[in-house]
Design a protein around this motif. Structure first.
Motif, PDB file in Angstrom:
ATOM      1  N   PRO A   1      -1.830   4.750 -13.297  1.00 48.39           N
ATOM      2  CA  PRO A   1      -2.533   4.036 -14.283  1.00 48.39           C
ATOM      3  C   PRO A   1      -1.913   2.150 -15.124  1.00 48.39           C
ATOM      4  CG  PRO A   1      -2.921   5.994 -15.378  1.00 48.39           C
ATOM      5  CD  PRO A   1      -2.105   6.371 -14.105  1.00 48.39           C
ATOM      6  N   ALA A   2      -0.798   3.278 -15.202  1.00 45.81           N
ATOM      7  CA  ALA A   2       0.033   2.964 -16.354  1.00 45.81           C
ATOM      8  C   ALA A   2       1.090   1.313 -15.531  1.00 45.81           C
ATOM      9  CB  ALA A   2       0.869   2.863 -16.858  1.00 45.81           C
ATOM     10  N   ALA A   3       0.972   1.367 -14.101  1.00 45.35           N
ATOM     11  CA  ALA A   3       1.817   0.197 -13.469  1.00 45.35           C
ATOM     12  C   ALA A   3       1.071  -0.964 -13.678  1.00 45.35           C
ATOM     13  CB  ALA A   3       1.907   0.750 -11.752  1.00 45.35           C
ATOM     14  N   PRO A   4       2.406  -2.097 -12.987  1.00 41.59           N
ATOM     15  CA  PRO A   4       1.781  -3.457 -13.483  1.00 41.59           C
ATOM     16  C   PRO A   4       1.204  -3.808 -12.519  1.00 41.59           C
ATOM     17  CG  PRO A   4       4.119  -3.266 -12.858  1.00 41.59           C
ATOM     18  CD  PRO A   4       3.734  -1.669 -13.237  1.00 41.59           C
ATOM     19  N   ARG A   5       0.362  -4.057 -12.342  1.00 39.75           N
ATOM     20  CA  ARG A   5      -0.421  -4.802 -11.292  1.00 39.75           C
ATOM     21  C   ARG A   5      -1.721  -6.806 -11.539  1.00 39.75           C
ATOM     22  NH1 ARG A   5      -2.533   0.870 -11.506  1.00 39.75           N
ATOM     23  NH2 ARG A   5      -1.078   2.100  -9.984  1.00 39.75           N
ATOM     24  N   PRO A   6      -1.992  -7.127 -10.505  1.00 40.23           N
ATOM     25  CA  PRO A   6      -2.511  -8.580 -10.696  1.00 40.23           C
ATOM     26  C   PRO A   6      -3.501  -8.046 -11.965  1.00 40.23           C
ATOM     27  CG  PRO A   6      -2.780  -8.039  -8.306  1.00 40.23           C
ATOM     28  CD  PRO A   6      -1.560  -7.260  -9.485  1.00 40.23           C
TER      29      PRO A   6
ATOM     30  N   ALA B   1      -3.613   1.262  -1.513  1.00 38.38           N
ATOM     31  CA  ALA B   1      -4.082   1.962  -0.240  1.00 38.38           C
ATOM     32  C   ALA B   1      -5.308   2.820  -0.589  1.00 38.38           C
ATOM     33  CB  ALA B   1      -3.152   2.941  -0.733  1.00 38.38           C
ATOM     34  N   SER B   2      -5.647   2.900  -2.145  1.00 37.77           N
ATOM     35  CA  SER B   2      -7.185   3.526  -2.227  1.00 37.77           C
ATOM     36  C   SER B   2      -8.145   2.486  -2.139  1.00 37.77           C
ATOM     37  CB  SER B   2      -7.097   3.665  -3.455  1.00 37.77           C
ATOM     38  OG  SER B   2      -8.429   4.292  -4.291  1.00 37.77           O
ATOM     39  N   LEU B   3      -7.719   1.208  -2.414  1.00 36.65           N
ATOM     40  CA  LEU B   3      -8.520   0.295  -1.946  1.00 36.65           C
ATOM     41  C   LEU B   3      -8.821   0.202  -0.663  1.00 36.65           C
ATOM     42  CD1 LEU B   3     -10.848  -2.270  -2.953  1.00 36.65           C
ATOM     43  CD2 LEU B   3      -8.702  -3.369  -3.895  1.00 36.65           C
ATOM     44  N   GLY B   4      -8.106   0.281  -0.149  1.00 36.03           N
ATOM     45  CA  GLY B   4      -8.170  -0.437   1.202  1.00 36.03           C
ATOM     46  C   GLY B   4      -9.063   0.874   1.920  1.00 36.03           C
TER      47      GLY B   4
ATOM     48  N   THR C   1       0.762  -1.460   0.019  1.00 34.99           N
ATOM     49  CA  THR C   1      -0.108  -0.304   0.349  1.00 34.99           C
ATOM     50  C   THR C   1       0.645   1.117  -0.199  1.00 34.99           C
ATOM     51  OG1 THR C   1      -0.361   0.033   2.486  1.00 34.99           O
ATOM     52  CG2 THR C   1      -1.589  -1.307   1.360  1.00 34.99           C
ATOM     53  N   ARG C   2       2.555   1.179   0.526  1.00 27.95           N
ATOM     54  CA  ARG C   2       2.976   2.491   0.199  1.00 27.95           C
ATOM     55  C   ARG C   2       3.538   2.708  -0.669  1.00 27.95           C
ATOM     56  NH1 ARG C   2       3.624   0.360   5.453  1.00 27.95           N
ATOM     57  NH2 ARG C   2       5.545  -0.941   5.150  1.00 27.95           N
ATOM     58  N   ARG C   3       3.436   1.403  -1.819  1.00 22.21           N
ATOM     59  CA  ARG C   3       4.104   1.021  -2.728  1.00 22.21           C
ATOM     60  C   ARG C   3       3.571   1.504  -4.058  1.00 22.21           C
ATOM     61  NH1 ARG C   3       6.041  -4.393  -2.523  1.00 22.21           N
ATOM     62  NH2 ARG C   3       4.729  -4.181  -3.470  1.00 22.21           N
ATOM     63  N   ASP C   4       1.731   1.430  -4.237  1.00 22.91           N
ATOM     64  CA  ASP C   4       0.789   1.534  -4.975  1.00 22.91           C
ATOM     65  C   ASP C   4       0.163   2.517  -4.389  1.00 22.91           C
ATOM     66  OD1 ASP C   4      -0.718   1.456  -6.694  1.00 22.91           O
ATOM     67  OD2 ASP C   4      -0.051  -0.083  -7.363  1.00 22.91           O
ATOM     68  N   PRO C   5      -0.027   3.432  -4.611  1.00 17.53           N
ATOM     69  CA  PRO C   5      -1.717   4.332  -3.987  1.00 17.53           C
ATOM     70  C   PRO C   5      -2.714   3.093  -4.602  1.00 17.53           C
ATOM     71  CG  PRO C   5      -0.075   5.845  -5.434  1.00 17.53           C
ATOM     72  CD  PRO C   5       0.215   4.218  -5.166  1.00 17.53           C
TER      73      PRO C   5
ATOM     74  N   ALA D   1      -5.880   9.163  -3.294  1.00 18.25           N
ATOM     75  CA  ALA D   1      -4.707   7.654  -3.335  1.00 18.25           C
ATOM     76  C   ALA D   1      -5.028   7.374  -4.888  1.00 18.25           C
ATOM     77  CB  ALA D   1      -5.338   6.834  -2.164  1.00 18.25           C
ATOM     78  N   MET D   2      -6.400   7.122  -5.331  1.00 14.92           N
ATOM     79  CA  MET D   2      -6.191   7.067  -6.753  1.00 14.92           C
ATOM     80  C   MET D   2      -5.655   7.865  -7.802  1.00 14.92           C
ATOM     81  SD  MET D   2     -10.257   6.016  -8.538  1.00 14.92           S
ATOM     82  CE  MET D   2     -10.092   3.697  -7.353  1.00 14.92           C
ATOM     83  N   GLU D   3      -6.176   9.101  -7.069  1.00  9.34           N
ATOM     84  CA  GLU D   3      -5.754   9.727  -8.225  1.00  9.34           C
ATOM     85  C   GLU D   3      -3.894  10.534  -8.263  1.00  9.34           C
ATOM     86  OE1 GLU D   3      -6.982  14.146  -6.888  1.00  9.34           O
ATOM     87  OE2 GLU D   3      -9.040  13.600  -8.926  1.00  9.34           O
ATOM     88  N   ARG D   4      -3.202  10.270  -7.195  1.00 12.72           N
ATOM     89  CA  ARG D   4      -1.805   9.840  -7.348  1.00 12.72           C
ATOM     90  C   ARG D   4      -0.931   8.801  -7.964  1.00 12.72           C
ATOM     91  NH1 ARG D   4      -2.116  10.535  -1.788  1.00 12.72           N
ATOM     92  NH2 ARG D   4      -2.190   8.160  -1.364  1.00 12.72           N
ATOM     93  N   ALA D   5      -2.245   6.988  -8.097  1.00 13.52           N
ATOM     94  CA  ALA D   5      -1.394   6.278  -8.895  1.00 13.52           C
ATOM     95  C   ALA D   5      -1.250   5.911  -9.791  1.00 13.52           C
ATOM     96  CB  ALA D   5      -2.799   4.758  -8.178  1.00 13.52           C
TER      97      ALA D   5
END
Length: 426
Positions: free
Chosen positions: A300-305, A264-267, A257-261, A294-298
């Protein structure tokens, strides 16, 4: 007493009220669902399992046993070939003992698979993992379309067993073994979610304990987040907000959650929903605003499951706010978030659309607009209304509230006639 007696299986059957014949029937049904072919187990087959005369059934039978019981073959007292039998903990023991037994069984299976004395049938590689990951994507797609169905739960459970069976099917690198544990944990977490969505909470808790242990062995932070976050949702639906906060806090405090906002947003969005169950409007507003930021900081191109990419977006965030405000009794805000969610929902989110539309109807009825509420409720597809446990329950509650607030009115009559067509189609 026969030292090979399988006390774990016998204890599970006794606890759940199964005779040898009735248990055989359940296993036969599960085998046919998994393989498409009928099976011929009977009471004598089950007695052979209980007596220890069959120590390690074939793969299809193990998957069927797990689908019926929610426990791995090892936890049911079966012993992989070439391993010495250890006495498993009986199912009646407490959850901590179950968890320790399960972890020990999985670790023993992994150690045996990796030991030099084990006959390796073949080399297990990342192509095997990739095949499982493709099956996982299929489970996710089914969940978003149908949601909560028992066959989704059972399919995910069977695939978790398949991933674990590969641990002892041949030699593999440490990376591959970790990936197999991650795949098994992912399938178990999907089985857990299907059980939560279908209101089968006892099943969900069994899947949770297995998934948590497998995720620990994989070291996958995203999976740990998913499982603990699901646990928070499960306890929220069970009416246990204190446990829901505790579980969700575990997810929110993970490194990911610290690496990927976005995590954090979902939590935070799920924290808002728990504040709703706890009737804390200030907590809802604060958590929702933080989730949005937090979603606005994320990136969108970051790799995610795949499971994260498939469902978490602005629509889901509004869905969680809708749930929060509906539970808290602020029906005007609930309606606002329902419309925001429906406007943003992706086409494949059929289950989510049915749930959101039903909640919209509840919020409109609570504000005294019975006509608009019934129009909304009638948009829920018959399949979701009759086959999805959560939607079906909410629509039953909607009908009861409609009859209480607008009895003997044309709109109430229209709703009664509409639900009759659902029952005819079911």
């Amino acid at each position: 007493m026969d030292t090979a007696h399988n006390a774990a299986l016998a204890g599970w059957m006794k606890e759940h009220g199964y005779s040898a014949n009735s248990f055989a029937d359940k296993v036969n049904e599960a085998v046919e669902r998994l393989t498409g072919r009928p099976s011929g187990f009977d009471g004598s087959s089950v007695r052979d399992w209980k007596a220890g005369r069959v120590k390690w059934p074939n793969a299809a039978t193990r998957q069927a046993l797990e689908a019926v019981t929610g426990l791995s073959a090892i936890a049911l007292g079966f012993v992989p070939r070439g391993q010495a039998k250890t006495r498993p903990a009986p199912p009646q023991e407490d959850h901590d003992m179950k968890r320790r037994t399960m972890v020990g069984g999985i670790a023993a299976a992994a150690a045996a698979a990796a030991s030099p004395g084990t006959a390796a049938l073949r080399r297990i590689g990342m192509s095997d993992v990739e095949r499982l990951q493709k099956r996982f994507a299929e489970v996710i797609a089914s969940d978003h379309r149908y949601g909560g169905q028992l066959d989704i739960e059972q399919r995910a459970t069977g695939l978790a067993s398949e991933a674990l069976n590969l641990q002892s099917a041949g030699s593999a690198s440490q990376r591959v073994r970790g990936s197999l544990y991650a795949a098994a944990a992912a399938f178990r977490s999907s089985a857990m979610w299907a059980a939560i969505d279908g209101r089968r909470y006892a099943n969900a808790q069994q899947h949770m304990h297995e998934a948590q242990s497998l995720a620990e062995m994989s070291g996958d932070q995203a999976l740990k987040f998913r499982i603990w976050s699901h646990a928070g949702t499960m306890y929220r639906h069970m009416g246990r907000p204190a446990d829901a906060f505790a579980a969700n806090d575990v997810a929110r405090n993970l490194r990911i959650t610290r690496r990927d906002p976005l995590f954090a947003s979902l939590g935070l969005a799920r924290q808002a929903a728990i504040h709703g169950a706890a009737h804390d409007p200030g907590g809802i507003k604060r958590a929702f605003n933080e989730a949005y930021e937090a979603m606005e900081r994320a990136d969108p191109a970051a790799p995610r499951p795949v499971w994260m990419l498939a469902f978490y977006d602005e629509a889901e965030m509004h869905s969680l706010a809708l749930s929060a405000y509906l539970a808290c009794g602020d029906h005007q805000k609930a309606e606002y978030h329902a419309h925001q969610c429906l406007a943003a929902l992706r086409p494949h989110m059929e289950r989510s659309r049915a749930i959101t539309t039903t909640r919209l109807a509840h919020s409109q009825l609570a504000q005294g607009d019975a006509d608009a509420a019934v129009v909304s409720a009638m948009k829920v597809p018959a399949t979701a209304a009759t086959q999805h446990a959560r939607v079906s329950r909410m629509l039953t509650e909607f009908g009861a509230a409609l009859r209480a607030t607008a009895p003997d009115t044309p709109v109430a009559q229209s709703w009664t006639e509409h639900t009759a067509t659902w029952r005819a189609c079911a």
